[in-house]
Structures are given as structure tokens and as C-alpha cells.
Enzyme design. Structure first.
Site, PDB file in Angstrom:
ATOM      1  N   HIS A  51      22.812  31.443  47.967  1.00 23.57           N
ATOM      2  CA  HIS A  51      23.825  32.174  48.717  1.00 23.57           C
ATOM      3  C   HIS A  51      24.214  31.420  49.981  1.00 23.57           C
ATOM      4  O   HIS A  51      23.574  30.437  50.371  1.00 23.57           O
ATOM      5  CB  HIS A  51      23.308  33.567  49.052  1.00 23.57           C
ATOM      6  CG  HIS A  51      23.247  34.477  47.864  1.00 23.57           C
ATOM      7  ND1 HIS A  51      22.926  35.819  47.960  1.00 23.57           N
ATOM      8  CD2 HIS A  51      23.484  34.253  46.543  1.00 23.57           C
ATOM      9  CE1 HIS A  51      22.963  36.366  46.756  1.00 23.57           C
ATOM     10  NE2 HIS A  51      23.284  35.440  45.885  1.00 23.57           N
ATOM     11  N   GLU A  53      23.974  32.132  53.137  1.00 20.17           N
ATOM     12  CA  GLU A  53      22.981  32.085  54.203  1.00 20.17           C
ATOM     13  C   GLU A  53      21.914  31.022  53.933  1.00 20.17           C
ATOM     14  O   GLU A  53      21.458  30.331  54.849  1.00 20.17           O
ATOM     15  CB  GLU A  53      22.294  33.451  54.361  1.00 20.17           C
ATOM     16  CG  GLU A  53      23.239  34.579  54.745  1.00 20.17           C
ATOM     17  CD  GLU A  53      23.773  35.334  53.555  1.00 20.17           C
ATOM     18  OE1 GLU A  53      23.955  36.559  53.661  1.00 20.17           O
ATOM     19  OE2 GLU A  53      24.017  34.702  52.492  1.00 20.17           O
ATOM     20  N   ALA A 157      56.700  35.444  33.822  1.00 17.98           N
ATOM     21  CA  ALA A 157      57.815  34.580  34.207  1.00 17.98           C
ATOM     22  C   ALA A 157      59.045  35.012  33.423  1.00 17.98           C
ATOM     23  O   ALA A 157      58.937  35.430  32.263  1.00 17.98           O
ATOM     24  CB  ALA A 157      57.489  33.120  33.926  1.00 17.98           C
ATOM     25  N   ASP A 203      52.955  32.416  20.801  1.00 14.93           N
ATOM     26  CA  ASP A 203      52.806  31.278  21.712  1.00 14.93           C
ATOM     27  C   ASP A 203      51.627  30.368  21.366  1.00 14.93           C
ATOM     28  O   ASP A 203      51.586  29.216  21.809  1.00 14.93           O
ATOM     29  CB  ASP A 203      52.640  31.771  23.160  1.00 14.93           C
ATOM     30  CG  ASP A 203      53.847  32.533  23.657  1.00 14.93           C
ATOM     31  OD1 ASP A 203      54.850  32.600  22.931  1.00 14.93           O
ATOM     32  OD2 ASP A 203      53.779  33.076  24.785  1.00 14.93           O
ATOM     33  N   LEU A 207      45.138  29.357  27.153  1.00 16.28           N
ATOM     34  CA  LEU A 207      44.777  30.182  28.318  1.00 16.28           C
ATOM     35  C   LEU A 207      43.651  29.539  29.127  1.00 16.28           C
ATOM     36  O   LEU A 207      42.705  30.209  29.547  1.00 16.28           O
ATOM     37  CB  LEU A 207      44.387  31.601  27.874  1.00 16.28           C
ATOM     38  CG  LEU A 207      45.437  32.360  27.056  1.00 16.28           C
ATOM     39  CD1 LEU A 207      44.908  33.744  26.671  1.00 16.28           C
ATOM     40  CD2 LEU A 207      46.749  32.482  27.813  1.00 16.28           C
ATOM     41  N   ARG A 210      43.247  24.047  32.731  1.00 17.85           N
ATOM     42  CA  ARG A 210      43.238  22.580  32.631  1.00 17.85           C
ATOM     43  C   ARG A 210      43.950  21.889  33.785  1.00 17.85           C
ATOM     44  O   ARG A 210      43.671  20.726  34.076  1.00 17.85           O
ATOM     45  CB  ARG A 210      43.861  22.142  31.307  1.00 17.85           C
ATOM     46  CG  ARG A 210      45.281  22.641  31.079  1.00 17.85           C
ATOM     47  CD  ARG A 210      45.732  22.440  29.636  1.00 17.85           C
ATOM     48  NE  ARG A 210      47.079  22.973  29.409  1.00 17.85           N
ATOM     49  CZ  ARG A 210      47.335  24.257  29.152  1.00 17.85           C
ATOM     50  NH1 ARG A 210      46.333  25.126  29.104  1.00 17.85           N
ATOM     51  NH2 ARG A 210      48.567  24.675  28.938  1.00 17.85           N
ATOM     52  N   GLY A 289      52.245  40.239  26.452  1.00 15.60           N
ATOM     53  CA  GLY A 289      53.692  40.220  26.609  1.00 15.60           C
ATOM     54  C   GLY A 289      54.271  41.427  27.328  1.00 15.60           C
ATOM     55  O   GLY A 289      53.573  42.172  28.025  1.00 15.60           O
TER      56      GLY A 289
END
Length: 353
Positions: A51, A53, A157, A203, A207, A210, A289
Site C-alpha cells: 500500500h 503507506e 461515438a 464489430d 475490447l 492496446r 450498442g
């Protein structure tokens, strides 16, 4: 800005260096000050790692200097054993003098227990310094623990005349190269990314992140009636994928089909989110979509909405963008043709912390 605020701002800046690497843990930064001089600093760098700290303490060249020092940390030090020992115990062991905290941890495992432990050890503790800024950088973490569901970002978009795809469902490249990078940054900042079955079939996306450093998100596909094509990249690569449907419950090479019983699309969506909450998925980026996005909007199940408009492309016809009735709080232009409009619920509601 006073001295306390200056050091806390430094801690917040450090915390942001962990973006895309620490989920489902929060972003945390820590600065240690002695005699008005920084002697150590650190941030939570990756999930399962030390963490903030711990990293800050380990950066101090002479640990004797920690006694009676001032510690500025963006989130309440943990008080329980998880993947690492309690940070509150570490500060007590080194006899720090004061601990200044930006936000109290909403996680029930902590939720004031760290502060109580520090005070019981005689350490002066103050909280709430730059609280609003701390809430913003950890809004996903705060939403999950306080609202009891993942933080949800809707992103799409569209063309200048508000279409997201051609009439036959074929995709159109609306984003420019800068916007594409920023979308991959968004993906890295969320634990999961969600699409509907039509988007997956039309499509064939990967996902991934990259174009931006960070972990690839878990992919989630809504496929109530098992229409998913078997040859998609999402089903053939090595990255984990969850497919939610109404009939199948199986696992195959890291792909999981989860059966959800629901009467309609809205109930189906709610049950998916309930399942994700149980599995500690704290943030989801929804990329479409149109009908999937519209279901989230009509159910009021979102915390942030990002619309990317290509000002140079008009389709005249096609699949319409989701219908929204929001006053965007931010307008940004990237390149010559992309406008980002952003709405965030946190800016229109009471603070989560």
C-alpha cells in the site's frame, strides 16, 4: 492553499500514478513530512502490492526520522489483514506524530477503524483535507461501497447527425487517433467493459487496452437469447469473457456463460449488475450498442456519460444514438473533428464521502 493542503495535494497527485493498475483497490498516495521537509513518499502501484503507506515508509532513508513525523495520506489507513498487513499498525510501530487523511474509507472492513486504532495509540488524526478532490479520484471505489453497485460509465461515438452506425449495423470509424487512445485509457481505468450481442457480432471487437498502458478489462456480453457467433475474437483469445444469457451455465477455456433469470431487458440488466457486485466488479465501461446504452439510461443506472461526436461525418440514416436529456458539464475538442461531451453524476449530487 495552506501547508496541509499542499502536502495533501502532493499525495493526491501520487495516487493518480496508480490509475489502471490497482482496481478493485482505491487510488492512494502518501507523503511523510518532518520539520517541513518531505522525507518519504509513495503510492499504491498495483493490486496485491504494498500500500501507499508502506511504499512511503520504505522510501525514508533513516527510519528514526519517522518518529513524530507528519503523514499525509489520501485514504484512511487500513486496519485489517488483507493481501498486506494493516497500514495503521505500521504507522503506530514507527511512532509517527500526526496523520492527516483526505477521505475516510467507505469499505466496511475499515470505515473508521483505522482512525480509531491510530487515535487509541496516541496519534493525532485529522480527516477531510481536500475531501472533495479525493472523492473525485476514487469515485468508482466510493460508488461501489456506498451505492452497492459498480460505477458505470456509458460511452458512445456518433456522427454529426447523431447516428452510431450504418442502417445495416456496420460500424463507422468516428473517433480519431487521439480519441482512440483516450478510449483505451478509459478501458484501463475500468475493471470491466460491457457490450450487447449485436455489437459483438457486427464489430467483432477485442475490447483491449492496446493503445494505453494498463490491464485489459474483463469483457462482458449481454446475450439473452444465445445469438453470439462462435468465431468471434472475444471467444477465441486468451482474455476472460463473461456472457450473460437466460439458459446456459458453463465454462470453456476461460469464457463463462452465466444464466440470468429475468422477465424483461431491464430486469435482466439489473440482475447482471447484482451479479457483478457480488463478484466485486467495481466499475464497468459500457460501449454499446444503442439499445444496451438506452436500457442503462432508461433505468438510470449510470454515473458518467461520454458522447464523442465526429463533426465532419453525416450519415443521413442509420442506427440512432441513444436519446439523452442531460446538460453536459464538460466539452473538449481533440484534433479537428472530435468533440467529447462529458456528464458526471458526482458533480450534480451530494458528495459520496
Amino acid at each position: 492553499m495552506g501547508k496541509k493542503e499542499i502536502w495533501m495535494q502532493r499525495a493526491l497527485d501520487l495516487a493518480l500514478l496508480g490509475q489502471g493498475q490497482v482496481a478493485p483497490n482505491p487510488l492512494v498516495g502518501c507523503v511523510i513530512v518532518k520539520d517541513n521537509r518531505v522525507i518519504g513518499e509513495g503510492w499504491h502501484q498495483r493490486y496485491g502490492g504494498p500500500h501507499a503507506e508502506v511504499n512511503a515508509v520504505n522510501s525514508v532513508s533513516n527510519t528514526d526520522d519517522l518518529e513524530n513525523s507528519e503523514v499525509y495520506v489520501t485514504l484512511e489507513p487500513c486496519s485489517h489483514f488483507g493481501k498486506t498487513p494493516p497500514c495503521a499498525d505500521l504507522l503506530i510501530t514507527h511512532k509517527v506524530g500526526k496523520v492527516y487523511i483526505c477521505n475516510v474509507d467507505p469499505n466496511p472492513l475499515v470505515a473508521g477503524k483505522g482512525i480509531e486504532k491510530l487515535k487509541n495509540a496516541g496519534i493525532d488524526v485529522q480527516s477531510g483535507i481536500l475531501r472533495e478532490k479525493g472523492t473525485i479520484i476514487n469515485q468508482k471505489f466510493f460508488t461501489f461501497h456506498k451505492v452497492k453497485r459498480p460505477f458505470i460509465t456509458l460511452k458512445f461515438a456518433c456522427s454529426a447527425d447523431a447516428y452510431i452506425a450504418k442502417k445495416n449495423g456496420d460500424a463507422v470509424q468516428f473517433s480519431n487517433s487521439v480519441s482512440q487512445q483516450l478510449v483505451h485509457k478509459l478501458r484501463a481505468e475500468h475493471q470491466a467493459i460491457l457490450i450487447g450481442v449485436n455489437t459483438a457480432n457486427n464489430d467483432n471487437p477485442s475490447l483491449s487496452t492496446r493503445d494505453w498502458p494498463g490491464k485489459n478489462p474483463l469483457r462482458i456480453i449481454l446475450d439473452p437469447y444465445n445469438k453470439l457467433k462462435p468465431d468471434l475474437t472475444l471467444l477465441k483469445d486468451e482474455n476472460p469473457t463473461w456472457i450473460f444469457n437466460k439458459t446456459l451455465q458453463k465454462e470453456s477455456f476461460g469464457k463463462f456463460w452465466w444464466k440470468i433469470s429475468a422477465e424483461n431487458s431491464i430486469e435482466f440488466l439489473q440482475e447482471v449488475l447484482n451479479f457483478c457486485t457480488e463478484k466485486n466488479i467495481q466499475s464497468i465501461l459500457v460501449e454499446g450498442g444503442s439499445q444496451t446504452l438506452q436500457n442503462f439510461i432508461e433505468s438510470n443506472l449510470f454515473d458518467e456519460l461520454i458522447q464523442i461526436t465526429n463533426n465532419e461525418i453525416e450519415l443521413q440514416e442509420g442506427i440512432k444514438a441513444p436519446q439523452i436529456n442531460l446538460r453536459f458539464q464538460t466539452n473538449k475538442t481533440f484534433g479537428t473533428n472530435n468533440t467529447w461531451q462529458i456528464w458526471n453524476r458526482l458533480k450534480e449530487s451530494e458528495n459520496l464521502s
